[in-house]
Structures are given as C-alpha cells and as structure tokens.
Scaffold this motif. Structure first.
Motif, mmCIF file in Angstrom:
data_model
loop_
_atom_site.group_PDB
_atom_site.id
_atom_site.type_symbol
_atom_site.label_atom_id
_atom_site.label_comp_id
_atom_site.label_asym_id
_atom_site.label_seq_id
_atom_site.Cartn_x
_atom_site.Cartn_y
_atom_site.Cartn_z
ATOM 1 N N ARG A 150 6.288 0.381 -7.279
ATOM 2 C CA ARG A 150 5.329 1.186 -7.274
ATOM 3 C C ARG A 150 4.378 0.920 -8.318
ATOM 4 O O ARG A 150 3.097 0.880 -8.308
ATOM 5 C CB ARG A 150 5.711 2.628 -7.444
ATOM 6 N N LYS A 193 2.089 1.706 -3.461
ATOM 7 C CA LYS A 193 1.149 2.166 -4.320
ATOM 8 C C LYS A 193 0.850 3.875 -4.101
ATOM 9 O O LYS A 193 0.439 4.520 -5.049
ATOM 10 C CB LYS A 193 -0.147 1.628 -3.940
ATOM 11 N N LYS A 194 0.993 4.171 -2.728
ATOM 12 C CA LYS A 194 0.674 5.437 -2.468
ATOM 13 C C LYS A 194 1.779 6.658 -2.855
ATOM 14 O O LYS A 194 1.824 7.925 -2.914
ATOM 15 C CB LYS A 194 0.388 5.693 -0.968
ATOM 16 N N GLU A 202 4.549 6.366 -0.824
ATOM 17 C CA GLU A 202 5.439 6.688 0.135
ATOM 18 C C GLU A 202 6.810 5.904 0.396
ATOM 19 O O GLU A 202 7.536 6.213 1.052
ATOM 20 C CB GLU A 202 4.447 6.174 1.532
ATOM 21 N N ALA A 241 0.784 -1.106 -0.088
ATOM 22 C CA ALA A 241 -0.002 -0.113 -0.059
ATOM 23 C C ALA A 241 0.787 1.153 -0.184
ATOM 24 O O ALA A 241 0.451 2.246 -0.690
ATOM 25 C CB ALA A 241 -1.067 -0.022 1.325
#
Length: 121
Positions: free
Chosen positions: A90, A80-81, A83, A77
């Motif tokens: 990614r 994906k964001k 971060e 996650a």
C-alpha cells in the motif's frame, strides 16, 4: 412552467455525463521502457526466489514477470485505494501515479524466462 426549470438541469447533468465518459476514454497507456526504470521499487521482494514476506502474515511473494499488464496495474491501484491489504504494498502503490502503474505493468508483462534485463523477475 415547470418544464422550463428542469431543462437546464437536464442539460447540465447530460454535460457532466459526457465529460465523465470522455475522461474514461483517455486510458493511460503503459511503456515498458519507462517501467524498467521504475522496477527498482519491486525487485527488493518480487525478484528473490522463494521469498516469503512475514508481515502481517507469512506468505510467498509472487514473481511478476510474465503477468498480464492490466492485472498488475489494477492490483497496484487496488493497493493504493486500500482495497488490497498489505502495508508495504500500500505504501509503495501510494507513491505511484496511474502512468507509473501502467508502465510497471507493461514492463513485467514483457518479461520472459530469457529476459536479460531482470533474469529473476
């Protein structure tokens, strides 16, 4: 008079708050069997012993087998964001749903040294 105009706004805010809490309570549950069919995204790098990625920097790619399921899902996650910063991760994480991430987490958490499905993990 002013109390009457504030009351509907407070009720609306309270309703939105309750809706947000209900959405958080519906956490996605992973399925190791479903994760097995999705692990092909990972094995190209993560199951090669001593594999080192060379973009953007050279570093050792970690083995995923035996990792905590929640850690794997939250790491995906974060990629994906944006971060976590790695272009390949990614892109892969960007193609995954929350359910896919939870499934992969459960699949890799279930792996042991003697797991026949993915001996290299």
């Amino acid at each position: 008079m002013k109390k009457l105009t504030i009351l509907p706004q407070l009720l609306l805010a309270f309703t939105f708050a309750l809706t947000g809490f209900a959405a958080q309570a519906q956490e996605v549950k992973g399925n190791a069997a479903a994760g097995s069919s999705k692990s092909w995204l990972c094995v190209g790098c993560h199951s090669i012993p001593e594999y080192r990625a060379d973009y953007p920097l050279v570093y050792k790619v970690p083995m995923l087998g035996g990792q905590n399921a929640a850690y794997i899902a939250s790491s995906l996650a974060a990629y994906k964001k944006g971060e976590r910063k790695h272009p390949t991760m990614r892109a892969i994480a960007g193609s995954l749903s929350e359910q896919d991430m939870a499934d992969l987490g459960e699949y890799y958490a279930a792996q042991t040294a003697s797991s026949p499905n993915n001996p290299l993990k």
